[in-house]
Design a protein around this motif. Structure first.
Motif, mmCIF file in Angstrom:
data_model
loop_
_atom_site.group_PDB
_atom_site.id
_atom_site.type_symbol
_atom_site.label_atom_id
_atom_site.label_comp_id
_atom_site.label_asym_id
_atom_site.label_seq_id
_atom_site.Cartn_x
_atom_site.Cartn_y
_atom_site.Cartn_z
ATOM 1 N N TRP A 36 0.715 -1.236 0.388
ATOM 2 C CA TRP A 36 0.301 -0.182 0.029
ATOM 3 C C TRP A 36 1.306 1.676 0.042
ATOM 4 C CZ3 TRP A 36 -5.463 0.077 -0.610
ATOM 5 C CH2 TRP A 36 -5.590 -0.487 -0.960
ATOM 6 N N ARG A 38 0.286 5.905 -0.280
ATOM 7 C CA ARG A 38 -0.401 6.798 -0.568
ATOM 8 C C ARG A 38 0.386 7.966 -1.244
ATOM 9 N NH1 ARG A 38 -0.651 7.945 5.897
ATOM 10 N NH2 ARG A 38 1.541 8.820 6.378
ATOM 11 N N ARG A 45 4.429 9.937 -3.780
ATOM 12 C CA ARG A 45 3.980 9.012 -3.327
ATOM 13 C C ARG A 45 4.740 8.541 -2.474
ATOM 14 N NH1 ARG A 45 0.613 5.358 -7.928
ATOM 15 N NH2 ARG A 45 2.515 5.166 -8.435
ATOM 16 N N TYR A 94 -5.123 6.611 -1.534
ATOM 17 C CA TYR A 94 -4.334 5.366 -1.105
ATOM 18 C C TYR A 94 -4.150 4.699 -2.393
ATOM 19 C CZ TYR A 94 -3.854 6.608 3.645
ATOM 20 O OH TYR A 94 -2.926 6.852 4.626
#
Length: 126
Positions: A36, A38, A45, A94
């Motif tokens: 993951w 974000r 990012r 996300y």
């Protein structure tokens, strides 16, 4: 090819919780590490969490450690991100990501991932 679709984002007050889901299709993700990331407005990012293909290893960014938990269900081709004690600085889009290689443990760098979802917005109000 691996297609990834995130869901579960939304607006929540500080201190609240959200659970993000990532549904994979195409080639299986059961033998791939997953991650993951974000991206907040005006920022690059960044890595949030990673999990090995067998789920025996997880790794978290310092900023979310102790508050976020990543998990996976290989039978369902799904990965999850449970986010607790949310803070306004967690506000971001996300993204779920999968690498092209299989059988690895946690991957933490953006360039190690090949497949990306479209993202889901998480907004934490103060």
């Amino acid at each position: 090819q691996v297609q990834l679709v995130e869901s579960g984002g939304g607006l929540v007050q500080a201190g609240g919780s959200l659970r993000l889901s990532c549904a994979a299709s195409g080639r299986t993700i059961s033998t791939r590490a997953m991650g993951w990331f974000r991206q907040a407005p005006g920022k690059e990012r960044e890595f949030v969490a990673g999990i090995s293909w067998s789920a025996d290893s997880t790794y978290y960014a310092d900023s979310v450690k102790g508050r976020f938990t990543m998990s996976r269900d290989n039978a369902k081709n799904m990965v999850y991100l449970q986010m607790n004690s949310l803070k306004p600085e967690d506000t971001a889009v996300y993204y779920c990501a999968a690498p092209d290689v299989v059988g690895t443990r946690t991957l933490r760098r953006e360039y190690e991932y090949k497949y990306w979802g479209q993202g889901t917005q998480v907004t934490v109000s103060s």
